[in-house]
Design an enzyme around this catalytic site. Structure first.
Site, PDB file in Angstrom:
ATOM      1  N   GLU A   1      11.125   0.930 -10.371  1.00  0.00           N
ATOM      2  CA  GLU A   1      11.108   0.069 -11.542  1.00  0.00           C
ATOM      3  C   GLU A   1      11.423  -1.370 -11.193  1.00  0.00           C
ATOM      4  O   GLU A   1      11.942  -1.670 -10.123  1.00  0.00           O
ATOM      5  CB  GLU A   1      12.103   0.580 -12.573  1.00  0.00           C
TER       6      GLU A   1
ATOM      7  N   CYS B   1      18.641   5.397  -3.874  1.00  0.00           N
ATOM      8  CA  CYS B   1      19.614   4.666  -3.060  1.00  0.00           C
ATOM      9  C   CYS B   1      20.672   5.654  -2.588  1.00  0.00           C
ATOM     10  O   CYS B   1      20.959   6.628  -3.283  1.00  0.00           O
ATOM     11  CB  CYS B   1      20.281   3.571  -3.904  1.00  0.00           C
TER      12      CYS B   1
ATOM     13  N   CYS C   1      26.360   2.825 -10.893  1.00  0.00           N
ATOM     14  CA  CYS C   1      24.940   2.493 -10.768  1.00  0.00           C
ATOM     15  C   CYS C   1      24.048   3.717 -10.952  1.00  0.00           C
ATOM     16  O   CYS C   1      24.285   4.771 -10.359  1.00  0.00           O
ATOM     17  CB  CYS C   1      24.694   1.857  -9.410  1.00  0.00           C
TER      18      CYS C   1
ATOM     19  N   GLY D   1      17.868   0.387  -4.801  1.00  0.00           N
ATOM     20  CA  GLY D   1      17.937   0.363  -3.351  1.00  0.00           C
ATOM     21  C   GLY D   1      18.879  -0.675  -2.793  1.00  0.00           C
ATOM     22  O   GLY D   1      19.261  -1.624  -3.475  1.00  0.00           O
TER      23      GLY D   1
ATOM     24  N   LEU E   1      30.658  -7.521  -5.007  1.00  0.00           N
ATOM     25  CA  LEU E   1      32.061  -7.389  -4.610  1.00  0.00           C
ATOM     26  C   LEU E   1      32.775  -6.406  -5.536  1.00  0.00           C
ATOM     27  O   LEU E   1      33.273  -5.380  -5.097  1.00  0.00           O
ATOM     28  CB  LEU E   1      32.715  -8.780  -4.629  1.00  0.00           C
TER      29      LEU E   1
ATOM     30  N   CYS F   1      20.097  -1.230 -13.434  1.00  0.00           N
ATOM     31  CA  CYS F   1      19.443  -0.593 -12.284  1.00  0.00           C
ATOM     32  C   CYS F   1      19.232   0.901 -12.458  1.00  0.00           C
ATOM     33  O   CYS F   1      20.153   1.640 -12.708  1.00  0.00           O
ATOM     34  CB  CYS F   1      20.315  -0.759 -11.050  1.00  0.00           C
TER      35      CYS F   1
END
Ligand code: SAH
Length: 353
Positions: free
Chosen positions: A88, A108, A115, A161, A217, A335
């Site tokens: 996507e 990923c 995520c 990813g 971070l 994501c």
């Protein structure tokens, strides 16, 4: 899967055309056709060359499967790859231009707790041409030109990813997309976001590509970071900051930190102060964003008031920072959310996005 023609650099296309016994100007036609998002069978080259290419290369490596448009104009795309995998991407419209968010892997394997891209693990790496293919497909759909009136003016590698987990292909993509003989996008218009693979960050500094290096971070100590980001067990914040310094030394570009505000986790004033201490004097910028809650995960977003207070504290401590507004949240902006809901819907009716 056959090979992907869009993986090739302009120089490689020239060699391929010469090998086929064609005149050199055919390479320019071939390259421009590809960068305009044409399928192999639509390329403006001789039928002999087209037939020859069709034996070795994919007809359409990245096809736009679906488009969702949000109320704020943000568009979300579901792309189908030649082997049937889905990825996507997003096109966000700003006053200064349009920014496309592209994926670098199918899935990923970094395992960040907030995520959605990582829910099913890593399926495979994308090739350089599959990354570029997302951009040329969207640019074509939006009626954009090549050298002028491009519909995609900025690119962020912030889709599914981890770019540095697919290092060679991502660097090849960056060289091709910035090549003046090819797509010719300025590296300054490209942002690459990494979860902090410090060894690859150091290697990337030596490539000397002056883009906007962004690091996720999301925490101020290694122990706290490891709670949401398993990669913190492999690389410390110190190693990440050192790699950022090297990048700055090699490219002169300041770097950016992403910090997603998660209630009860990283969004209190003590965290703002610790973050300011950590980054004091560094040539960097902090992008704050409120967590985009993913339904498969239990983490909650910090509320707007907390986010504003966090921002104010950073600014008062002399840290350059902005609070990003979340775009396209009504179409599953974060994501991996669209792909996840689409894959789910294949089992049961319509996509929710
Ligand atoms: N793998 C890369 C790039 C992809 S993610 C990286 O980790 O940087 C792009 C950014 O969105 C990262 O900062 C990531 O940590 C953040 N992100 C992922 N899921 C999110 C969510 N649900 N809410 C807010 N930010 C999220």
């Amino acid at each position: 899967m056959k090979d992907i023609l869009l993986d090739k650099s302009y120089a490689e296309l020239c060699a391929l055309v010469a090998e086929a016994g064609e005149k050199p100007f055919r390479a320019r036609q071939l390259s421009e056709g590809l960068l305009h998002g044409k399928k192999l069978s639509e390329l403006p080259v001789s039928s002999a060359l087209r037939a020859r290419l069709a034996e070795q290369f994919e007809e359409e490596p990245v096809r736009i499967e679906r488009v969702f448009t949000a109320r704020d104009g943000t568009q979300k795309f579901l792309f189908a790859l030649a082997d049937g995998n889905l990825i996507e991407g997003v096109l966000m419209k700003y006053k200064y231009g349009n920014t496309q968010c592209v994926s670098t892997q199918v899935g990923c394997r970094m395992g960040c707790k907030f995520c959605a891209s990582t829910l099913g693990g890593l399926v495979r790496n994308l090739t350089a041409g599959e990354i570029l293919g997302q951009i040329v497909a969207v640019n074509r759909l939006a009626g954009g030109g090549l050298k002028e009136k491009r519909a995609v003016t900025n690119v962020v590698l912030m889709g599914s990813g981890e770019p540095f987990d697919n290092y060679e292909n991502v660097v090849r993509f960056l060289r091709n997309v910035t090549d003046g003989e090819g797509f010719g996008m300025s590296a300054r218009n490209i942002s690459l976001s990494t979860c902090g693979l410090a060894d690859k960050m150091r290697r990337f500094a030596e490539e000397g590509i002056p883009l906007n290096l962004t690091v996720s971070l999301h925490a101020v100590t290694d122990a706290e970071r490891a709670r949401t980001m398993p990669v913190a067990n492999a690389f410390s914040i110190r190693e990440i900051l050192d790699a950022c310094t090297l990048y700055f030394e090699r490219t002169g570009r300041r770097y950016i930190f992403e910090y997603s505000l998660i209630a009860g986790e990283n969004a209190d004033m003590v965290h703002a102060d610790a973050l300011a201490d950590l980054l004091r004097g560094r040539p960097c910028h902090v992008n704050l964003i409120r967590l985009n809650a993913v339904k498969e995960r239990s983490l909650r977003a910090a509320d707007e008031r907390m986010a504003q207070a966090f921002l104010k504290r950073l600014l008062s401590r002399g840290i350059s920072a902005t609070l990003r507004r979340s775009m396209g949240s009504d179409i599953g902006g974060a994501c991996g959310q669209l792909r996840a809901s689409y894959l789910e819907s294949k089992k049961s009716g319509e996509p929710k996005a």
